[in-house]
Design an enzyme around this catalytic site. Structure first.
Site, PDB file in Angstrom:
ATOM      1  N   HIS A   4      77.486  32.309  51.104  1.00 24.89           N
ATOM      2  CA  HIS A   4      76.155  32.502  51.782  1.00 24.89           C
ATOM      3  C   HIS A   4      75.039  32.769  51.046  1.00 24.89           C
ATOM      4  O   HIS A   4      74.187  32.407  51.379  1.00 24.89           O
ATOM      5  CB  HIS A   4      76.531  33.807  52.738  1.00 24.89           C
ATOM      6  N   GLY A   5      75.370  33.027  49.839  1.00 30.58           N
ATOM      7  CA  GLY A   5      74.243  33.078  48.800  1.00 30.58           C
ATOM      8  C   GLY A   5      74.568  33.845  47.416  1.00 30.58           C
ATOM      9  O   GLY A   5      75.516  34.415  47.200  1.00 30.58           O
TER      10      GLY A   5
END
Length: 473
Positions: free
Chosen positions: A323-324
């Site tokens: 996700h990041g």
């Protein structure tokens, strides 16, 4: 090109109409050109990356399919994984790991540095990379045969409705559909339009309006009270749900109008009775991707209890990192993995049968507990950094301060939108075969119901071209 932009509202009808006008023989080419045009509206140069990913996975899959030697199959698979995940690492994770590793070494007194790269993250790179990599793995496992038509395969990777934020489709589902001759179907198109309308409601009316409050609070959490931080965190739980599920509904609706069926990506996640069940309802295409390509290859639940818990934690930590490139996402993933392990220890299964005939206190308690745990993890997902996340948690724990309401009318509209959203989700959850309002057998009632939603979009919608949250992934 954003779904909630004037450009897309002009682009999509033209594409859909021309798609049915063009002779079936060349429809794949038309959709491929339209998809690349759609993607290149952000940063034309990055079309090279999606083309590279497409070409590499296409060639490697052909080689895997054509050689009978297992070691060579593994070599081609490894090459596909290294090139695709290497590109993803360079653009998304290099700076993160560079700063983390050398920052740690610096703390130990070891002075070493490597320069960071000032690279703009290509929109949707995580989504199309996983879709392309999944295809190569499926060919290696002999779940599907390699696609010989390069154009059809390129369309599979770049199909514009789900290109930049999913659902992450499987080749076995989507590839064959591009070879079918589609004819316009009124009922299917009507269903697609309804999905799009509800998707726009979720995004423009709920998510983007909630974002106004959430952004103002999470932008400076140290200045807000415990109640304000708690409300902002609760609002964000609905914001991210409506933002991402709204995108998925629009994407699925667009595809359905043109005759294509994409997989369901959300199934009323806030009606889950456990964190395990939540993840069988939330971002289903990614959850099943990690299950099939990470969790099961690690051994899944076919190993001992301790190793099974390890596999769960690893899968969710990797999911968090997907996700990041930030420690907040890693912690978010780790927390959700820990929830899974705890619920597993307690014997709570996402597939256990639940009594739906009555809404009792036990059921309500499970919903509330699950929502609280998931919302707590969302703090790390939303916070700008780890320091802000800790500030929010400490602020909520310290019961003091005045309640910040912001613009009163906007706040009331936000509450109204959430109530309407949850009423519809509740009806769909408890009466899946019901015929009330949106699903009424009376056409006039259906039209009036969707006309009401359209009116809400026009009256309460936030038309500032707000980007979808998951575009950053």
């Amino acid at each position: 090109m954003l779904f909630n932009s004037f450009e897309f509202l002009l682009f999509f009808p033209i594409v859909a109409i021309l798609y049915y006008i063009i002779t079936p023989k060349y429809r794949w080419l038309f959709l491929l050109v339209a998809s690349y045009y759609f993607y290149m509206n952000w940063q034309p140069i990055y079309a090279i990356l999606i083309f590279t990913s497409t070409l590499v996975t296409y060639l490697c899959a052909l080689k895997i399919d054509s050689t009978p030697i297992q070691n060579r199959k593994k070599t081609y698979l490894t090459a596909s994984l290294i090139i695709n995940l290497g590109i993803l690492f360079l653009f998304k994770y290099y700076n993160f790991f560079n700063e983390s590793i050398f920052g740690l070494l610096n703390d130990w007194g070891i002075r070493m540095t490597l320069p960071n790269f000032d690279l703009l993250l290509p929109v949707g790179i995580s989504f199309y990379t996983f879709q392309a990599v999944g295809y190569t793995i499926d060919v290696y496992r002999e779940d599907i045969k390699s696609e010989k038509h390069f154009g059809i395969y390129a369309l599979f990777v770049s199909f514009f409705p789900q290109l930049v934020a999913g659902p992450i489709e499987r080749a076995v589902n989507l590839l064959p559909q591009f070879k079918e001759t589609k004819t316009f179907n009124y009922h299917q198109a009507a269903q697609g339009i309804k999905l799009m309308i509800w998707g726009y409601f979720m995004k423009i009316v709920v998510a983007d309006r909630l974002a106004i409050y959430v952004n103002s609070v999470y932008g400076a959490p140290e200045y807000h009270s415990s109640i304000t931080l708690l409300v902002a965190t609760t609002f964000f739980a609905f914001q991210i749900y409506c933002d991402f599920a709204g995108y998925s509904n629009i994407a699925i609706g667009c595809a359905k109008i043109m005759g294509f069926d994409l997989m369901t990506n959300f199934r009323r996640p806030y009606f889950a009775q456990s964190c395990a069940e939540f993840w069988s309802r939330w971002h289903i295409s990614l959850s099943t991707w990690f299950k099939d390509y990470v969790y099961i290859p690690l051994g899944g639940n076919r190993v001992g209890t301790a190793k099974n818990y390890r596999n769960i934690l690893i899968t969710f930590l990797v999911s968090g990192l997907w996700h990041g490139a930030n420690w907040t996402y890693v912690i978010w993933g780790g927390l959700n993995g820990l929830y899974q392990v705890i619920f597993k220890i307690l014997g709570v299964s996402p597939n256990r049968k639940k009594e739906r005939s009555g809404f009792n206190l036990f059921y309500a308690g499970n919903l509330l507990l699950t929502f609280v745990l998931i919302s707590f993890s969302w703090i790390f997902f939303r916070a700008n950094n780890l320091s802000d996340a800790i500030t929010v948690i400490k602020g909520i724990a310290t019961v003091q301060g005045d309640f910040f309401i912001g613009d009163k009318s906007s706040f009331v509209y936000s509450l109204f939108a959430i109530i309407l959203l949850m009423l519809k989700d509740a009806y769909d959850e408890f009466y899946p075969n019901g015929t009330l309002f949106f699903t009424s057998k009376v056409r006039l009632i259906r039209y009036l119901s969707y006309s009401f939603v359209i009116a809400l979009i026009l009256l309460l919608g936030v038309f500032d071209g707000g980007q979808f949250i998951y575009f950053q992934f």
